[in-house]
Scaffold this motif. Structure first.
Motif, PDB file in Angstrom:
ATOM      1  N   GLN A   7       0.834  -1.211   0.000  1.00  0.00           N
ATOM      2  CA  GLN A   7       0.000   0.000   0.000  1.00  0.00           C
ATOM      3  C   GLN A   7       0.864   1.253   0.000  1.00  0.00           C
ATOM      4  O   GLN A   7       0.570   2.223  -0.710  1.00  0.00           O
ATOM      5  CB  GLN A   7      -0.917   0.004   1.217  1.00  0.00           C
ATOM      6  CG  GLN A   7      -2.104  -0.930   1.129  1.00  0.00           C
ATOM      7  CD  GLN A   7      -2.934  -0.898   2.385  1.00  0.00           C
ATOM      8  OE1 GLN A   7      -2.431  -0.713   3.490  1.00  0.00           O
ATOM      9  NE2 GLN A   7      -4.245  -1.072   2.238  1.00  0.00           N
ATOM     10  N   ASN A  34      -7.395  -3.163  -1.165  1.00  0.00           N
ATOM     11  CA  ASN A  34      -8.193  -2.117  -1.806  1.00  0.00           C
ATOM     12  C   ASN A  34      -9.345  -1.670  -0.906  1.00  0.00           C
ATOM     13  O   ASN A  34      -9.644  -0.476  -0.801  1.00  0.00           O
ATOM     14  CB  ASN A  34      -8.722  -2.612  -3.152  1.00  0.00           C
ATOM     15  CG  ASN A  34      -7.645  -2.640  -4.219  1.00  0.00           C
ATOM     16  OD1 ASN A  34      -6.739  -1.815  -4.226  1.00  0.00           O
ATOM     17  ND2 ASN A  34      -7.731  -3.600  -5.126  1.00  0.00           N
ATOM     18  N   ARG A  55      -5.465   1.308  -5.956  1.00  0.00           N
ATOM     19  CA  ARG A  55      -6.150   0.344  -6.819  1.00  0.00           C
ATOM     20  C   ARG A  55      -5.491   0.297  -8.211  1.00  0.00           C
ATOM     21  O   ARG A  55      -5.347  -0.773  -8.805  1.00  0.00           O
ATOM     22  CB  ARG A  55      -7.630   0.717  -6.952  1.00  0.00           C
ATOM     23  CG  ARG A  55      -8.462  -0.320  -7.712  1.00  0.00           C
ATOM     24  CD  ARG A  55      -9.931   0.047  -7.731  1.00  0.00           C
ATOM     25  NE  ARG A  55     -10.513   0.033  -6.389  1.00  0.00           N
ATOM     26  CZ  ARG A  55     -10.807   1.122  -5.672  1.00  0.00           C
ATOM     27  NH1 ARG A  55     -10.573   2.329  -6.183  1.00  0.00           N
ATOM     28  NH2 ARG A  55     -11.323   1.021  -4.477  1.00  0.00           N
TER      29      ARG A  55
END
Length: 306
Positions: A7, A34, A55
């Protein structure tokens, strides 16, 4: 840990290939990351637009080999089991480009002990994020004796580019973070076992006293602000009761004997001018006051008595 690191990189605009123990688990974790990103953004924990950026930059690979085949940097975050690390590292080495850098997110295993899994270990090192990776800024960068200096510098720049704070650490078991963290936990357990305080009260003391300072300062600056002569006196009392376990460190004694008592003398573990000292104290007071305000705003954690 691996998902959090992914992330961080994806949020910085870097395309990331995920690979877990199976293709199905990889897809499951991609969906989880996500979903988490959208929740974090909605809660104001991630900047606006982060969920879309993550994403766009995260994708699921069919295998470790597919994930690493054409990338520049490989973040390994498998369990702290040497046999698993060795297997994964061998698979990575067989599939990656020769110049690709591999950073192991190990917590305590010495980096040099894992290097033989690589035909050329000059591009291998430790890059230790902390959990939860998206929110904890510090990263330990640990080279083994065979790590190329240019690789270390590249990783330092990379860590900074994704918004983290890197510190170069020599290769030793536990590095810095866990060597300190585990000593604190061990001493805390001994205090409870001796009946000096409950676990709840130990946590209360840590978080509301010296732990209250550590978001802003490390132990050397904290000691300088308190006065190294004070620390030397206190160590003498502790040594009297606990022996060599709490013996006064020679580095501290040498500084005090040289008249370096910390900020009140202009030098100690750190050297500050009078102007810098005044700025430091003003910053300290503002930082502690703001942290008190934040804690009041957030309220007590769910573990605290209400």
């Amino acid at each position: 840990m691996g998902g959090g690191i992914a992330q961080v990189m994806a949020m910085a605009g870097i395309p990331v290939n995920l690979a877990d123990a199976s293709p199905e688990l990889t897809v499951t974790n991609l969906e989880r990351l996500n979903k988490e990103a959208a929740e974090f953004e909605a809660e104001g924990l991630f900047p606006a637009g982060s969920a879309d950026r993550i994403r766009e930059n995260l994708s699921a690979a069919e295998s470790i080999e597919d994930a690493v085949r054409s990338v520049d940097y490989i973040a390994e975050a498998v369990p702290e089991v040497p046999a698993i690390k060795q297997d994964v590292h061998s698979r990575i080495d067989a599939a990656k480009r020769p110049e690709a850098i591999v950073g192991s997110n190990t917590s305590t295993i010495q980096i040099e002990s894992m290097a033989p899994a690589f035909a050329d270990a000059s591009t291998f090192l430790g890059v230790h994020f902390s959990n939860p990776s998206p929110f904890i800024p510090g990263v330990e960068i640990i080279a083994h004796p065979g790590t190329d200096e240019n690789v270390i510098a590249t990783v330092e720049n990379f860590v900074s580019a994704v918004g983290k704070v890197g510190a170069r650490i020599k290769d030793n078991a536990g590095f810095v973070l866990n060597r300190l963290q585990y000593v604190l936990l061990k001493e805390s357990i001994e205090i409870v076992e001796e009946g000096i305080a409950t676990a709840e009260d130990v946590d209360k003391i840590v978080s509301t006293t010296f732990g209250f300072r550590t978001p802003f300062f490390g132990p050397f600056v904290i000691a300088d602000m308190a006065g190294l002569d004070v620390y030397k006196f206190c160590f003498a009392q502790l040594e009297e009761h606990f022996g060599d376990k709490m013996k006064t460190p020679k580095m501290l004694t040498d500084l005090v004997d040289a008249g370096k008592l910390g900020t009140k003398s202009g030098g100690g573990f750190t050297d500050l001018t009078a102007e810098q000292t005044a700025e430091l104290i003003a910053y300290r007071n503002k930082a502690y006051a703001r942290l008190s305000q934040l804690i009041a705003e957030l309220g007590p954690p769910p573990t605290a008595a209400r």
